[in-house]
Design an enzyme around this catalytic site. Structure first.
Site, PDB file in Angstrom:
ATOM      1  N   HIS C  20       0.833  -1.206   0.000  1.00  0.00           N
ATOM      2  CA  HIS C  20       0.000   0.000   0.000  1.00  0.00           C
ATOM      3  C   HIS C  20       0.872   1.263   0.000  1.00  0.00           C
ATOM      4  O   HIS C  20       0.590   2.228  -0.706  1.00  0.00           O
ATOM      5  CB  HIS C  20      -0.912   0.036   1.242  1.00  0.00           C
ATOM      6  CG  HIS C  20      -1.920  -1.064   1.310  1.00  0.00           C
ATOM      7  ND1 HIS C  20      -2.028  -1.910   2.401  1.00  0.00           N
ATOM      8  CD2 HIS C  20      -2.880  -1.476   0.438  1.00  0.00           C
ATOM      9  CE1 HIS C  20      -3.020  -2.760   2.194  1.00  0.00           C
ATOM     10  NE2 HIS C  20      -3.542  -2.524   1.010  1.00  0.00           N
ATOM     11  N   LYS C  44     -16.668  -7.484   6.408  1.00  0.00           N
ATOM     12  CA  LYS C  44     -15.428  -8.243   6.226  1.00  0.00           C
ATOM     13  C   LYS C  44     -14.821  -8.683   7.557  1.00  0.00           C
ATOM     14  O   LYS C  44     -13.775  -9.319   7.575  1.00  0.00           O
ATOM     15  CB  LYS C  44     -14.404  -7.393   5.476  1.00  0.00           C
ATOM     16  CG  LYS C  44     -14.619  -7.307   3.965  1.00  0.00           C
ATOM     17  CD  LYS C  44     -13.351  -6.759   3.322  1.00  0.00           C
ATOM     18  CE  LYS C  44     -13.508  -6.598   1.810  1.00  0.00           C
ATOM     19  NZ  LYS C  44     -12.317  -5.943   1.224  1.00  0.00           N
ATOM     20  N   ARG C  96      -2.549  -6.153  -8.861  1.00  0.00           N
ATOM     21  CA  ARG C  96      -1.396  -6.998  -8.644  1.00  0.00           C
ATOM     22  C   ARG C  96      -1.477  -8.286  -9.442  1.00  0.00           C
ATOM     23  O   ARG C  96      -0.537  -8.720 -10.056  1.00  0.00           O
ATOM     24  CB  ARG C  96      -1.294  -7.381  -7.166  1.00  0.00           C
ATOM     25  CG  ARG C  96      -0.982  -6.230  -6.265  1.00  0.00           C
ATOM     26  CD  ARG C  96      -1.202  -6.668  -4.851  1.00  0.00           C
ATOM     27  NE  ARG C  96      -2.480  -7.392  -4.762  1.00  0.00           N
ATOM     28  CZ  ARG C  96      -2.867  -8.108  -3.735  1.00  0.00           C
ATOM     29  NH1 ARG C  96      -2.054  -8.226  -2.695  1.00  0.00           N
ATOM     30  NH2 ARG C  96      -4.028  -8.705  -3.699  1.00  0.00           N
ATOM     31  N   SER C 134      -2.798  -7.976   2.668  1.00  0.00           N
ATOM     32  CA  SER C 134      -3.065  -7.909   4.102  1.00  0.00           C
ATOM     33  C   SER C 134      -3.423  -9.296   4.634  1.00  0.00           C
ATOM     34  O   SER C 134      -2.995  -9.690   5.723  1.00  0.00           O
ATOM     35  CB  SER C 134      -4.226  -6.949   4.381  1.00  0.00           C
ATOM     36  OG  SER C 134      -3.878  -5.639   4.001  1.00  0.00           O
TER      37      SER C 134
END
Lengths: 165, 165, 165, 165, 165, 165
Positions: C20, C44, C96, C134
């Site tokens: 990030h 989440k 990504r 993460s």
């Protein structure tokens, strides 16, 4: 070199399928010793308990010709720590589908970062197992679908018991 | 078991990159002997002749600590026949990107069909080599782009010679 | 034109990683002002509270040379409404892996439909962050894996606290 | 041949979107009769009850010119058993994105294994529906985003009711 | 900051499609100045000469409201050198499909390596252009297929001339 | 309805494989009549002439039980024009791998645009044919690899003739 090469084949095995069996056989043709490592994975809420999964794997491979070159164990914690403790320098993973690919790479890269001595290799199961997963087997069995031929006979029986109405 | 395991690492190596070098090193940590097998591939119209590719690979690995466990050879015809003749029971391939994946599987399945004794395994290069290929290196070098660090020094020099205006 | 361009970089940041951070730096080279927008995302079930995530991001970027061009805020509700309120006409997302791709496109198309004035752009992090998320950082940290170098030092400490036995 | 061909179009339809509607129309141009089969799927924790989903679908297609060639039904258990009971020899699925692809294939292969008489075919929705899913519609509606044009008017109203603050 | 941001939008434009036009418009909403950079690409054996491609692009954008913020130029050699000479710090690329993705990343990473000052950003065209490419337009036009609405009118005419029997 | 449904199965068939045969059989279970349409495709530089491909397909299907419901023809020009002339309202394509997917969609969308009356449907071959293509069969045959079981016997013979040293 020519010293013994030990490989770890990790998974949840909830339950073991014929695709897993096929991969175990292929790995045994390449490595001297193979440790089937069953992760606890309580976060995944497995259908079978760790004990059930352990005994299903053990029974499924009991009649293998090279049974003595296989160990079946459970592990929790970091996979690379488990592998290092067992003297393994290779982690074996099956690659079936494109959708597995990136997650597998992410995992392998993280494991490489955590222990640079251990290498992850990928094997390809026989094509008839490309589209079989523990998840889809459980979904079919849940509604009474016939899964013989997709899992070892002892697992088929266990699935029937679990989903008996 | 514990007999010697021989693996073949096939490719066009037009030219060898640091990604290939990385994969050779990883394969040597798993297998006793490794044969780098350079395919003729006239259909691909390689930039370098087979002889140039052979000598570039040999020079690039000449100073490796385990140089004696590596052979460099060219082959034509079926890869599985070459592997069988060399006593190899493993084919090593690098997997970098999703787009490689399906073609690699198709190839590996065909090779398995042609010789069931030989298993293909996939290794993952270091992540800094994921996006390096012989093709993109040649494209950059063609227009004078600096490719040092992406290929061994001897290859860098050869590329400069080829593309000298 | 040449008026100030404001961009929003939304995410859960549970926790912020060096990937990030890398993306924030790249966005700052293109846009005049950047708003790091931390979504509440109770669905989440994040590991860290919104307050913890806010303060971790703020601390992680506190020493940036262009700190004054960055704002850190939380938001709930529609992202495009938040962006419009802040005068932003660009949403920045990191791409990504192929597996991100389609979900990101679906989201960007929905956002475009909800507000046609706001454009989503995709940036590519440095390749060493391609396979860091993460999620995988939390998985490693949970079992005591060393994640230094993957997250800012203050986050590393917070992770250790969370997973202290 | 020239006997009537019956096809089943299964899904959760939580809720039905204009993408589903588009696919129903396309299927009707190929098959004589179409059964829209709404799966109970309690495991997916749908937003709408089975009854709500049934009545939303029925209302959405009530004014179709070929309404008499469509049936709307719910099912639980194995899809292939449901299809066989209804005399259907085709299962219709929509393919929108690469990420659907492998899961759809896995499912289709399992269904083929469970009943070899039934063939799965894939249709492509109109491109404006490629990036619309029930999930993303619900996410937008939840925060008050305008979803008119993405779902039939009766569904738009139902979504507003559900998410009324 | 608030200085002028210049972006380069490179491609072969063989020929320019309405998808390219859409992307140019989107880029203009983000950047102060845009250089449409037509690569010579003799290796790709384009249908139209460089001169034809240049004049087709110029004509297609001649009536744009922000025409004065666009330059159209051809380039050969390294794209990053061209961009640097033009004072551009951003390269704009369109992302349409998963299959573009990895090649685009490979290219962007190589360009980043060749010049770290220049950032590549990805934009998403309007969804109606997701499945339109110069290649598929040429294939359709070749056999007399109607491509109006997919390319600007002047390009439609040029295609008809090229493929006149 | 219940009028006859005619479908076209287009391809280069250079040469026909058992994967194609499998798909023809599946299509015949869904449609009343099937036209196998062999594209000339001189741009692809096929190994076999159009006449050879036509006669190989005809011979391969000569003993089918529903031979009378199949036509074999060659075509050039736009596929949708050919289909319309033959009274077909469905185009059948096989989907095997993710890499086929996007190109197939692009094609299907272009065909839909050229003729909105004709729908493309996708069928999934038996999984043992997922990784077989005309291309990989030719590559194996070229070097003397055994391709029996992958192509019909008459094609196997033709391949042997072509590649006789």
């Amino acid at each position: 070199m020519a010293e013994e090469t030990v490989a770890v084949y990790p998974g949840t095995f909830d339950p073991i399928t014929n695709g897993h069996i096929d991969l175990i056989k292929r790995a045994l043709r390449i490595f001297d010793r193979l440790i089937v490592a069953i992760g606890e994975n309580p976060a995944k809420k497995p259908l079978f308990t760790l004990e059930e999964r352990l005994s299903m794997v053990k029974e499924a491979i009991s009649a293998f010709p090279c049974r003595d070159r296989i160990e079946v164990e459970s592990f929790s914690g970091l996979l690379v720590d488990f592998a290092a403790n067992k003297g393994a320098r290779v982690i074996v993973r099956g690659l079936r589908a494109v959708s597995d690919f990136e997650y597998e790479f992410q995992l392998a890269l993280m494991n490489r970062r955590l222990n640079r001595q251990i290498e992850t290799i990928f094997l390809m199961p026989g094509f008839k197992w490309f589209y079989i997963s523990s998840t889809i087997v459980k979904e079919a069995a849940k509604f009474g679908g016939d899964v013989s031929g997709l899992v070892p006979p002892n697992v088929e029986e266990k699935l029937r018991e679990k989903f008996r109405p």
